[in-house]
Write a protein that holds these residues in place. Structure first.
Motif, PDB file in Angstrom:
ATOM      1  N   VAL A 150       0.851  -1.185   0.000  1.00 37.76           N
ATOM      2  CA  VAL A 150       0.000   0.000   0.000  1.00 37.76           C
ATOM      3  C   VAL A 150       0.886   1.234   0.000  1.00 37.76           C
ATOM      4  N   ARG A 151       0.362   2.289  -0.606  1.00 35.62           N
ATOM      5  CA  ARG A 151       1.024   3.596  -0.634  1.00 35.62           C
ATOM      6  C   ARG A 151      -0.028   4.649  -0.327  1.00 35.62           C
ATOM      7  N   LEU A 152       0.384   5.676   0.376  1.00 32.69           N
ATOM      8  CA  LEU A 152      -0.484   6.807   0.699  1.00 32.69           C
ATOM      9  C   LEU A 152      -1.690   6.422   1.560  1.00 32.69           C
ATOM     10  N   ARG A 153      -1.643   5.285   2.185  1.00 34.75           N
ATOM     11  CA  ARG A 153      -2.597   4.902   3.221  1.00 34.75           C
ATOM     12  C   ARG A 153      -1.827   4.014   4.200  1.00 34.75           C
ATOM     13  N   PRO A 154      -2.319   3.882   5.402  1.00 34.04           N
ATOM     14  CA  PRO A 154      -1.542   3.173   6.415  1.00 34.04           C
ATOM     15  C   PRO A 154      -1.205   1.738   6.022  1.00 34.04           C
ATOM     16  N   GLY A 155       0.025   1.378   6.293  1.00 32.73           N
ATOM     17  CA  GLY A 155       0.510   0.020   6.098  1.00 32.73           C
ATOM     18  C   GLY A 155       1.561  -0.280   7.157  1.00 32.73           C
ATOM     19  N   TYR A 156       1.912  -1.546   7.289  1.00 34.51           N
ATOM     20  CA  TYR A 156       2.957  -1.913   8.246  1.00 34.51           C
ATOM     21  C   TYR A 156       4.334  -1.739   7.628  1.00 34.51           C
ATOM     22  N   ASP A 157       5.274  -1.321   8.455  1.00 34.22           N
ATOM     23  CA  ASP A 157       6.667  -1.206   8.044  1.00 34.22           C
ATOM     24  C   ASP A 157       7.143  -2.567   7.531  1.00 34.22           C
ATOM     25  N   MET A 158       7.594  -2.610   6.298  1.00 36.31           N
ATOM     26  CA  MET A 158       7.948  -3.876   5.663  1.00 36.31           C
ATOM     27  C   MET A 158       9.146  -4.543   6.328  1.00 36.31           C
ATOM     28  N   ASP A 159      10.143  -3.773   6.727  1.00 36.99           N
ATOM     29  CA  ASP A 159      11.319  -4.363   7.372  1.00 36.99           C
ATOM     30  C   ASP A 159      10.960  -5.029   8.693  1.00 36.99           C
ATOM     31  N   GLU A 160      10.105  -4.392   9.472  1.00 42.16           N
ATOM     32  CA  GLU A 160       9.699  -4.966  10.749  1.00 42.16           C
ATOM     33  C   GLU A 160       8.929  -6.271  10.551  1.00 42.16           C
ATOM     34  N   VAL A 161       8.012  -6.281   9.594  1.00 42.45           N
ATOM     35  CA  VAL A 161       7.251  -7.502   9.308  1.00 42.45           C
ATOM     36  C   VAL A 161       8.191  -8.584   8.807  1.00 42.45           C
ATOM     37  N   ASP A 162       9.072  -8.238   7.887  1.00 43.07           N
ATOM     38  CA  ASP A 162      10.011  -9.227   7.349  1.00 43.07           C
ATOM     39  C   ASP A 162      10.908  -9.805   8.444  1.00 43.07           C
ATOM     40  N   ASP A 163      11.362  -8.963   9.371  1.00 44.68           N
ATOM     41  CA  ASP A 163      12.190  -9.439  10.486  1.00 44.68           C
ATOM     42  C   ASP A 163      11.409 -10.411  11.373  1.00 44.68           C
ATOM     43  N   HIS A 164      10.154 -10.083  11.641  1.00 45.21           N
ATOM     44  CA  HIS A 164       9.328 -10.971  12.470  1.00 45.21           C
ATOM     45  C   HIS A 164       9.085 -12.299  11.752  1.00 45.21           C
ATOM     46  N   LEU A 165       8.812 -12.240  10.461  1.00 45.57           N
ATOM     47  CA  LEU A 165       8.611 -13.475   9.706  1.00 45.57           C
ATOM     48  C   LEU A 165       9.878 -14.319   9.678  1.00 45.57           C
ATOM     49  N   ALA A 166      11.034 -13.671   9.592  1.00 44.23           N
ATOM     50  CA  ALA A 166      12.311 -14.407   9.626  1.00 44.23           C
ATOM     51  C   ALA A 166      12.463 -15.128  10.961  1.00 44.23           C
ATOM     52  N   HIS A 167      12.082 -14.471  12.046  1.00 44.79           N
ATOM     53  CA  HIS A 167      12.132 -15.098  13.369  1.00 44.79           C
ATOM     54  C   HIS A 167      11.185 -16.306  13.423  1.00 44.79           C
ATOM     55  N   LEU A 168       9.959 -16.122  12.924  1.00 44.42           N
ATOM     56  CA  LEU A 168       8.995 -17.223  12.917  1.00 44.42           C
ATOM     57  C   LEU A 168       9.465 -18.363  12.030  1.00 44.42           C
ATOM     58  N   LEU A 169      10.109 -18.038  10.921  1.00 42.60           N
ATOM     59  CA  LEU A 169      10.641 -19.065  10.032  1.00 42.60           C
ATOM     60  C   LEU A 169      11.716 -19.886  10.743  1.00 42.60           C
ATOM     61  N   THR A 170      12.562 -19.227  11.501  1.00 45.97           N
ATOM     62  CA  THR A 170      13.582 -19.943  12.272  1.00 45.97           C
ATOM     63  C   THR A 170      12.926 -20.880  13.282  1.00 45.97           C
ATOM     64  N   LEU A 171      11.907 -20.400  13.989  1.00 43.51           N
ATOM     65  CA  LEU A 171      11.194 -21.256  14.938  1.00 43.51           C
ATOM     66  C   LEU A 171      10.567 -22.451  14.232  1.00 43.51           C
ATOM     67  N   ALA A 172       9.915 -22.191  13.098  1.00 43.19           N
ATOM     68  CA  ALA A 172       9.233 -23.275  12.372  1.00 43.19           C
ATOM     69  C   ALA A 172      10.240 -24.285  11.818  1.00 43.19           C
ATOM     70  N   SER A 173      11.408 -23.818  11.435  1.00 44.13           N
ATOM     71  CA  SER A 173      12.419 -24.685  10.834  1.00 44.13           C
ATOM     72  C   SER A 173      13.216 -25.467  11.878  1.00 44.13           C
TER      73      SER A 173
END
Length: 84
Positions: free
Chosen positions: A55-78
């Motif tokens: 999304v642009r010009l409307r609220p969205g989540y910071d992509m780096d923060e989401v990607d970092d959290h997903l990387a953490h979850l991926l490590t847990l899942a793996s």
């Protein structure tokens, strides 16, 4: 905050971000799996293949923060939870 609890992501508006509802829905959907028996290869594949609308010009989540959290979850899942 536990390792599986969804963090509060920074909301961005003047730069590209991930669509908030999509991220929230995905994390809510996978939460029981992350809190379940790990490692879980199917869950790891799901996290790795997750994609969210931008999304642009409307609220969205910071992509780096989401990607970092997903990387953490991926490590847990793996690899499972670290032993203490």
């Amino acid at each position: 905050m536990s390792s599986t609890q969804a963090p509060s992501f920074t909301r961005v508006r003047l730069r590209e971000g991930y669509q908030i509802d999509e991220v929230d829905d995905f994390l809510l959907e996978i939460r029981p799996l992350v809190e379940g028996r790990l490692p879980n290869d199917a869950l790891a594949d799901r996290i790795e293949s997750a994609r969210f609308a931008l999304v642009r010009l409307r609220p969205g989540y910071d992509m780096d923060e989401v990607d970092d959290h997903l990387a953490h979850l991926l490590t847990l899942a793996s690899q499972g939870h670290p032993r203490v």
